[in-house]
Design a protein around this motif. Structure first.
Motif, PDB file in Angstrom:
ATOM      1  N   GLN A  66      31.370  44.520  45.895  1.00 15.61           N
ATOM      2  CA  GLN A  66      32.085  44.614  47.165  1.00 15.61           C
ATOM      3  C   GLN A  66      33.446  45.291  46.997  1.00 15.61           C
ATOM      4  N   ALA A  67      34.138  44.956  45.908  1.00 19.01           N
ATOM      5  CA  ALA A  67      35.450  45.560  45.662  1.00 19.01           C
ATOM      6  C   ALA A  67      35.318  47.049  45.360  1.00 19.01           C
ATOM      7  N   ILE A  68      34.311  47.402  44.577  1.00 23.01           N
ATOM      8  CA  ILE A  68      34.069  48.815  44.266  1.00 23.01           C
ATOM      9  C   ILE A  68      33.772  49.584  45.541  1.00 23.01           C
ATOM     10  N   LYS A  69      32.933  49.002  46.403  1.00 20.77           N
ATOM     11  CA  LYS A  69      32.574  49.655  47.662  1.00 20.77           C
ATOM     12  C   LYS A  69      33.803  49.851  48.547  1.00 20.77           C
ATOM     13  N   MET A 117      32.328  56.337  42.029  1.00 18.75           N
ATOM     14  CA  MET A 117      32.037  54.955  41.666  1.00 18.75           C
ATOM     15  C   MET A 117      32.665  54.569  40.331  1.00 18.75           C
ATOM     16  N   SER A 118      32.526  55.439  39.338  1.00 16.18           N
ATOM     17  CA  SER A 118      33.097  55.137  38.019  1.00 16.18           C
ATOM     18  C   SER A 118      34.610  55.044  38.088  1.00 16.18           C
ATOM     19  N   ASP A 119      35.225  55.972  38.840  1.00 17.76           N
ATOM     20  CA  ASP A 119      36.681  55.945  39.001  1.00 17.76           C
ATOM     21  C   ASP A 119      37.132  54.628  39.629  1.00 17.76           C
ATOM     22  N   CYS A 120      36.397  54.182  40.637  1.00 21.84           N
ATOM     23  CA  CYS A 120      36.762  52.947  41.324  1.00 21.84           C
ATOM     24  C   CYS A 120      36.633  51.740  40.394  1.00 21.84           C
ATOM     25  N   ARG A 121      35.555  51.691  39.670  1.00 16.93           N
ATOM     26  CA  ARG A 121      35.362  50.570  38.750  1.00 16.93           C
ATOM     27  C   ARG A 121      36.463  50.553  37.685  1.00 16.93           C
ATOM     28  N   GLY A 148      43.378  44.933  36.867  1.00 14.22           N
ATOM     29  CA  GLY A 148      43.091  43.506  36.787  1.00 14.22           C
ATOM     30  C   GLY A 148      42.392  42.976  38.020  1.00 14.22           C
ATOM     31  N   GLY A 149      41.690  43.866  38.737  1.00  7.94           N
ATOM     32  CA  GLY A 149      40.958  43.430  39.916  1.00  7.94           C
ATOM     33  C   GLY A 149      41.767  43.445  41.193  1.00  7.94           C
ATOM     34  N   ASP A 150      43.044  43.873  41.118  1.00  7.28           N
ATOM     35  CA  ASP A 150      43.909  43.935  42.298  1.00  7.28           C
ATOM     36  C   ASP A 150      43.606  45.226  43.065  1.00  7.28           C
ATOM     37  N   LEU A 151      43.109  45.091  44.283  1.00  4.13           N
ATOM     38  CA  LEU A 151      42.662  46.253  45.052  1.00  4.13           C
ATOM     39  C   LEU A 151      43.796  47.219  45.355  1.00  4.13           C
ATOM     40  N   GLU A 152      44.945  46.702  45.777  1.00  8.67           N
ATOM     41  CA  GLU A 152      46.063  47.582  46.121  1.00  8.67           C
ATOM     42  C   GLU A 152      46.573  48.331  44.898  1.00  8.67           C
ATOM     43  N   GLU A 179      21.853  52.133  44.003  1.00 11.29           N
ATOM     44  CA  GLU A 179      21.612  52.427  42.595  1.00 11.29           C
ATOM     45  C   GLU A 179      22.914  52.573  41.831  1.00 11.29           C
ATOM     46  N   GLU A 180      23.918  53.213  42.464  1.00  9.62           N
ATOM     47  CA  GLU A 180      25.208  53.385  41.799  1.00  9.62           C
ATOM     48  C   GLU A 180      25.862  52.037  41.526  1.00  9.62           C
ATOM     49  N   VAL A 181      25.809  51.121  42.520  1.00 13.11           N
ATOM     50  CA  VAL A 181      26.397  49.794  42.335  1.00 13.11           C
ATOM     51  C   VAL A 181      25.702  49.057  41.200  1.00 13.11           C
ATOM     52  N   ALA A 182      24.365  49.194  41.168  1.00 12.39           N
ATOM     53  CA  ALA A 182      23.610  48.515  40.109  1.00 12.39           C
ATOM     54  C   ALA A 182      24.024  49.024  38.738  1.00 12.39           C
ATOM     55  N   LYS A 183      24.226  50.337  38.624  1.00 15.09           N
ATOM     56  CA  LYS A 183      24.644  50.911  37.340  1.00 15.09           C
ATOM     57  C   LYS A 183      26.021  50.408  36.946  1.00 15.09           C
ATOM     58  N   MET A 184      26.935  50.359  37.918  1.00 15.01           N
ATOM     59  CA  MET A 184      28.300  49.965  37.624  1.00 15.01           C
ATOM     60  C   MET A 184      28.370  48.482  37.221  1.00 15.01           C
ATOM     61  N   THR A 185      27.653  47.636  37.957  1.00 13.73           N
ATOM     62  CA  THR A 185      27.708  46.195  37.668  1.00 13.73           C
ATOM     63  C   THR A 185      27.018  45.886  36.355  1.00 13.73           C
TER      64      THR A 185
END
Length: 312
Positions: free
Chosen positions: A7-10, A20-24, A31-35, A303-309
């Motif tokens: 959800q955060a990646i999206k 997707m890779s850049d976002c992850r 540290g997981g902080d979206l901002e 599929e991209e989310v599955a790869k990233m997770t």
């Protein structure tokens, strides 16, 4: 890491349009902080551009230019991923700069290595990729010229705002003939013909024996599949007739003119020669269609989310 979720990646992807890779990676770094992850993405504009370099750029523009003496014509195709970005000021300026570099470049070089603003065309393209966030690709270029020591004219034609481009070179027996109104019109009309009708060769004798043999096989197969088949004894004559029609579709000189219906391009060439009082010959033509041979990449978000997770 708890903050690096699908959800955060999206959400980060939707807010930044980054990959997707850049976002992850940005979420991991923050540290997981979206901002903070958004700040990471913004600060790494060039890095994002490099990551997106594997994307397929099928939009953009074909552009052409003719030299002041009208003896050379140069054409480039520069691609980008979306039509919206293709209309941006930055892309349009880059396209104009690439066109100028191509005009000045030695024939046959890789245009990416040509100088541009103290760097190379390829380096400036990579920088623009980072700024715009879409892959910019200087895909191809070509130059045609009247043969050295010969007389003639080169022309260009660009259709549909840069979707299709054509450059064409003619040889004539004199400078007067090259400048004759009927010869110039023939050259310009023929460039439009090439854009519209997509000839594969200049004349039929340029078609290879293997290609002709393959086409004969196709015609023979069509005759075999005909629900009302003709006698096999008549097939050779029928196939020859089909070949003649095929040549009229793929060979420029055999094509019927779209400007002057009822006349072939070769007949119009002869008419221009007669009007100018000197022989006119088509030396060569080149046709670019934007994105020709490229396929747009269809992304599957799930599929991209599955790869990233799976990598988390």
């Amino acid at each position: 890491m708890s903050g690096v979720t699908p959800q955060a990646i999206k959400e980060l992807r939707e807010r930044t349009q980054a990959g997707m890779s850049d976002c992850r990676n940005a979420l991991v770094e923050s540290g997981g902080d979206l901002e903070k992850a958004i700040e990471v993405i913004l600060k790494k504009g060039l890095a994002k551009g490099a990551k997106r370099a594997s994307a397929i750029a099928t939009e953009g523009e074909v552009r052409a230019a003719v030299s002041a003496d009208k003896r050379e014509a140069t054409m480039v195709e520069v691609n980008i991923q979306t039509d919206f970005a293709a209309r941006s000021e930055g892309f349009q300026k880059f396209l104009a700069d690439v066109m100028a570099s191509a005009v000045a470049a030695p024939a046959g070089i890789d245009l990416a290595s040509a100088p541009l603003a103290g760097r190379t065309v390829g380096e400036v393209a990579a920088e623009l990729t980072g700024k715009i966030g879409e892959k910019v690709d200087v895909r191809r270029w070509e130059r045609l010229a009247v043969p050295a020591g010969k007389k003639g004219i080169a022309v260009s034609y660009v259709h549909m705002g840069g979707k299709i481009g054509v450059i064409l070179a003619l040889e004539t027996e004199s400078d007067t003939a090259a400048a004759h109104a009927e010869v110039v019109k023939f050259a310009e009309d023929t460039a439009m013909q090439i854009a519209a009708m997509t000839p594969l060769v200049l004349k039929r004798d340029e078609v290879s024996a293997d290609t002709i043999a393959k086409q004969k096989e196709i015609f023979e197969g069509q005759l075999r599949e005909d629900p009302k088949p003709k006698p096999e004894a008549s097939w050779p004559k029928i196939i020859e007739g089909k070949l003649t029609k095929w040549y009229s579709e793929i060979a420029l000189l055999d094509q019927e003119s779209v400007v002057t219906p009822g006349s072939t391009i070769d007949k119009l060439r002869e008419a221009a020669s007669k009007a100018a009082g000197a022989a006119v010959t088509i030396v060569r033509f080149v046709r670019f269609e934007r994105g020709d041979g490229l396929a747009k990449k269809q992304e599957n978000f799930a599929e991209e989310v599955a790869k990233m997770t799976a990598q988390a």
